[in-house]
Design a protein around this motif. Structure first.
Motif, mmCIF file in Angstrom:
data_model
loop_
_atom_site.group_PDB
_atom_site.id
_atom_site.type_symbol
_atom_site.label_atom_id
_atom_site.label_comp_id
_atom_site.label_asym_id
_atom_site.label_seq_id
_atom_site.Cartn_x
_atom_site.Cartn_y
_atom_site.Cartn_z
ATOM 1 N N LEU A 1 20.947 11.953 45.249
ATOM 2 C CA LEU A 1 19.856 11.375 44.460
ATOM 3 C C LEU A 1 19.616 12.108 43.148
ATOM 4 N N VAL A 2 20.103 13.357 43.041
ATOM 5 C CA VAL A 2 19.951 14.079 41.771
ATOM 6 C C VAL A 2 20.789 13.386 40.692
ATOM 7 N N GLU A 3 22.050 13.072 41.024
ATOM 8 C CA GLU A 3 22.899 12.374 40.051
ATOM 9 C C GLU A 3 22.376 10.972 39.743
ATOM 10 N N SER A 4 21.713 10.351 40.715
ATOM 11 C CA SER A 4 21.154 9.010 40.498
ATOM 12 C C SER A 4 19.868 9.051 39.691
ATOM 13 N N ASP A 5 19.369 10.254 39.395
ATOM 14 C CA ASP A 5 18.092 10.449 38.707
ATOM 15 C C ASP A 5 16.937 9.885 39.520
ATOM 16 N N GLU A 6 17.043 10.001 40.846
ATOM 17 C CA GLU A 6 15.987 9.543 41.752
ATOM 18 C C GLU A 6 15.316 10.721 42.461
ATOM 19 N N GLU A 7 15.744 11.950 42.138
ATOM 20 C CA GLU A 7 15.215 13.144 42.782
ATOM 21 C C GLU A 7 15.259 14.283 41.761
ATOM 22 N N PRO A 8 14.270 15.183 41.767
ATOM 23 C CA PRO A 8 14.285 16.308 40.827
ATOM 24 C C PRO A 8 15.507 17.195 41.041
ATOM 25 N N PRO A 9 15.959 17.880 39.990
ATOM 26 C CA PRO A 9 17.111 18.775 40.140
ATOM 27 C C PRO A 9 16.790 19.947 41.057
ATOM 28 N N HIS A 10 17.814 20.442 41.756
ATOM 29 C CA HIS A 10 17.676 21.620 42.595
ATOM 30 C C HIS A 10 17.764 22.878 41.721
ATOM 31 N N PRO A 11 17.537 24.068 42.291
ATOM 32 C CA PRO A 11 17.650 25.298 41.484
ATOM 33 C C PRO A 11 19.038 25.463 40.877
ATOM 34 N N LEU A 12 19.087 26.182 39.769
ATOM 35 C CA LEU A 12 20.325 26.406 39.020
ATOM 36 C C LEU A 12 21.386 27.077 39.889
ATOM 37 N N ASN A 13 22.617 26.626 39.764
ATOM 38 C CA ASN A 13 23.767 27.199 40.473
ATOM 39 C C ASN A 13 24.028 28.606 39.938
ATOM 40 N N SER A 14 23.744 29.641 40.753
ATOM 41 C CA SER A 14 23.872 31.032 40.311
ATOM 42 C C SER A 14 25.334 31.426 40.089
ATOM 43 N N GLU A 15 26.255 30.802 40.835
ATOM 44 C CA GLU A 15 27.685 31.085 40.652
ATOM 45 C C GLU A 15 28.136 30.652 39.266
ATOM 46 N N ALA A 16 27.664 29.487 38.826
ATOM 47 C CA ALA A 16 28.019 28.995 37.493
ATOM 48 C C ALA A 16 27.462 29.911 36.414
ATOM 49 N N LEU A 17 26.232 30.367 36.597
ATOM 50 C CA LEU A 17 25.627 31.275 35.614
ATOM 51 C C LEU A 17 26.415 32.579 35.541
ATOM 52 N N GLU A 18 26.863 33.084 36.669
ATOM 53 C CA GLU A 18 27.642 34.333 36.679
ATOM 54 C C GLU A 18 28.945 34.171 35.893
ATOM 55 N N ILE A 19 29.635 33.036 36.086
ATOM 56 C CA ILE A 19 30.873 32.802 35.333
ATOM 57 C C ILE A 19 30.573 32.740 33.837
ATOM 58 N N ALA A 20 29.462 32.105 33.469
ATOM 59 C CA ALA A 20 29.072 32.020 32.055
ATOM 60 C C ALA A 20 28.788 33.407 31.490
ATOM 61 N N LEU A 21 28.194 34.276 32.277
ATOM 62 C CA LEU A 21 27.915 35.642 31.829
ATOM 63 C C LEU A 21 29.206 36.437 31.659
ATOM 64 N N ILE A 22 30.175 36.234 32.560
ATOM 65 C CA ILE A 22 31.475 36.901 32.433
ATOM 66 C C ILE A 22 32.156 36.472 31.135
ATOM 67 N N LEU A 23 32.151 35.167 30.872
ATOM 68 C CA LEU A 23 32.775 34.654 29.650
ATOM 69 C C LEU A 23 32.071 35.187 28.404
#
Length: 621
Positions: free
Chosen positions: A80-102
């Motif tokens: 439902l998040v992709e359908s825009d029928e439900e609020p987004p969940h908390p930020l993916n911490s793994e993705a943020l870590e990769i962004a910090l490494i880069l």
């Protein structure tokens, strides 16, 4: 071209999907689906005002197309998040870590707090009409042979939905790609030479590949920003082939130079674009033009006149593309198939008599031109309004645009360049504080950069520079080292398999996804154990690609398993016995012919050194 004199400036935007276990704001998998969708959603999107009451021009133009969007979805692979029928969940911490490494690898300053923003996008690629994005770092740099290039920003954002198709004002998207984490890396416009932009794109790509990013077609996208001093900033979307980048720069610079020349000539002629749209349907009764005949049934044939444009609409602005093609690009965004203009007529079934009747109807002078569009009335009128807008800009200069990269290194119109009016705060996601101790821990454990890795494996494994470069470039260096840790096969053989053999198999249509690291380890261990020869490795791998359950089964079923020393000795004894007369006459001189016979009969199922030794011992005895 004298790029310095022209004032050439270029910048890059690179978008790279991250290889995380779930999407950026929901727990759905980050994999594209090839199965049949299980349900569909319908949407129409409209632009909204920014906090300052402004509407983004790109969003406004998209809304005028009045498109309807269908989104294909799945019960378990989307939510439902992709359908825009439900609020987004908390930020993916793994993705943020990769962004910090880069960010650290690119020498950037990381922000103290990560704030998620909404970026308005109403081309249908996001169900809510916006993309979530946030700034991670600023002020980095990269050194090139043409000088240092500043990395302005690194953002973490969600990828858009996957476009499946379009038909008559209806666009179909699939939600499997929407929400996959990606980083957007933006340079400043300090690049001044076409070769430099390719070098920077390659270097950033190599840095990305040193971390957990996705591989394959569509997982990385490059956008190129170009301008010259008398021209305008143009963003070219979807530059896939790095080797085409210099040519694409040259073609865009040529386009802007030609548009400036057209502007100067239009101003010299005191050219003028008339706003009135004329219905010229009656002038084409009985026409031989198929396009116009079709429009006469249920649509309209509309015309506009341009004072002073004669001969300029047909001017080539890019290889094989004319100024008329530029105007047609604007018309096509409104759904028409194209337009006709005086510089190409008579043609397409339109006769000289019909051209003259239109010229007379519009009261055109020698230097004047007209544009025709034949389609449904509303579409035709909207198309001509866009053409009028673009033609008026031609008198002023080069317009700021977003353009689409073509395979021939040319570009075509996509939409106006977006403005800052499309950004606003995401209120459903709390800010994320980036802990400094956590950041220092990341910086102390950064992955090895590609150039450093290449130099190390050359030294450590005695590889040629070419082999080491291919391993790193194809992201096979780690797999190579893992295999080398479990086998005593020579490094050149293993490296050549990763760098070239797998590439050849893929080119030949083999499914090399079956050749995982475990399969390759087992194959080379069979070489170490004397079960197959090095020369049999490729045939074993082909067997696995073709359906054999394991390398062992492939070697057995393809009759590639090496014979025991005892079996080889028996075959050699039989060959010597069958050629006793030759042995009696030549003695040890029979070694060469007999060796050839033995290797032919053994068909690679025995090591050449062993065959040589056993044959020599037999002859000497």
């Amino acid at each position: 071209m004298d790029y310095e004199k022209l004032g050439l400036k270029m910048g890059l935007e690179i978008h790279q999907q991250l290889n995380t276990s779930q999407k950026l704001f929901c727990p759905c998998p980050c994999e594209l689906q090839d199965k049949k969708p299980e349900y569909k959603l319908m949407r129409t999107l409209r632009p909204t005002q920014s906090e300052l009451g402004m509407i983004d021009r790109a969003a406004y133009e998209e809304s005028r197309r009045k498109l309807q969007f269908t989104y294909e979805a799945y019960k378990h692979d989307t939510c439902l998040v992709e359908s825009d029928e439900e609020p987004p969940h908390p930020l993916n911490s793994e993705a943020l870590e990769i962004a910090l490494i880069l960010s650290s690898l690119l020498n950037m300053a990381v922000v103290d707090e990560f704030h998620t923003m909404r970026k308005q996008v109403i081309d249908g690629s996001n169900t809510g009409g916006f993309q979530r994005t946030g700034l991670v770092a600023t002020d980095g740099y990269m050194d090139t042979e043409y000088g240092r290039v500043k990395i302005e920003n690194l953002c973490l954002e969600e990828d858009a939905a996957r476009r499946i198709g379009q038909k008559k004002g209806h666009v179909v998207f699939r939600l499997d790609r929407l929400g996959i984490p990606l980083v957007e890396i933006t340079t400043d416009p300090s690049m001044k030479h076409p070769e430099q932009v390719r070098d920077v794109a390659y270097q950033i790509g190599q840095v990305l590949r040193s971390t957990k990013v996705k591989r394959g077609l569509g997982t990385i996208r490059q956008d190129l920003n170009i301008s010259i001093s008398e021209g305008a900033r143009v963003e070219i979307k979807g530059v896939q082939d790095l080797d085409l980048m210099p040519t694409m720069v040259e073609n865009e610079v040529t386009r802007q130079i030609k548009l400036i020349e057209i502007r100067d000539e239009l101003q010299r002629r005191n050219a003028e674009v008339m706003d009135e749209i004329y219905d010229v349907k009656e002038l084409f009764q009985g026409t031989e033009s198929k396009i116009i005949s079709k429009a006469l049934e249920n649509g309209s044939v509309l015309a506009i006149k341009f004072k002073g444009f004669a001969g300029l609409i047909g001017v080539e602005v890019q290889p094989g593309r004319r100024f008329g093609t530029e105007l047609a690009g604007y018309a096509k965004k409104m759904g028409v198939s194209g337009l006709f203009h005086t510089d190409e007529l008579p043609a397409y079934g339109i006769t000289q008599e019909e051209v003259e009747s239109v010229r007379t109807f519009l009261d055109l002078q020698e230097e004047d031109a007209f544009i025709l569009v034949a389609d449904e009335d509303e579409k035709a009128r909207n198309a001509l309004l866009e053409v009028i807008r673009r033609a008026k800009t031609a008198i002023i200069g080069v317009p700021e645009e977003t353009r689409k990269a073509r395979d021939d290194a040319n570009t075509e119109y996509l939409r106006p360049l977006p403005t800052a009016s499309r950004m606003y705060v995401e209120t459903d996601i709390p800010l994320q504080i980036i802990d400094r101790d956590y950041l220092e821990e990341i910086k102390s454990n950064l992955p090895e950069l590609p150039d450093d890795k290449e130099a190390r494996i050359i030294k450590e494994y005695s590889l040629s520079q070419d082999l080491a470069h291919q391993l790193v470039r194809r992201n096979r260096a780690d797999d190579f080292e893992e295999v080398m840790a479990s086998t005593d096969v020579d490094s050149t053989t293993v490296a050549s398999t990763f760098a070239y053999t797998l590439k050849e198999l893929k080119r030949d249509g083999k499914d090399i996804s079956k050749l995982d690291i475990g399969c390759l380890k087992n194959t080379f261990n069979m070489v170490s154990d004397g079960k197959i020869t090095k020369e049999a490795v490729q045939e074993v791998l082909i067997g696995v690609c073709d359906g054999e359950p394991s390398p062992e089964e492939a070697a057995k079923n393809l009759n590639l398993v090496m014979l025991s020393e005892n079996d080889v000795e028996k075959i050699i004894a039989q060959i010597v016995s069958s050629n006793a007369k030759m042995v009696e006459e030549r003695g040890i001189g029979a070694m060469g012919p007999l060796m050839g016979m033995a290797m032919k009969q053994l068909k690679g199922k025995a090591d050449g050194k062993l065959v040589n030794k056993l044959l020599r011992d037999k002859l000497q005895s």
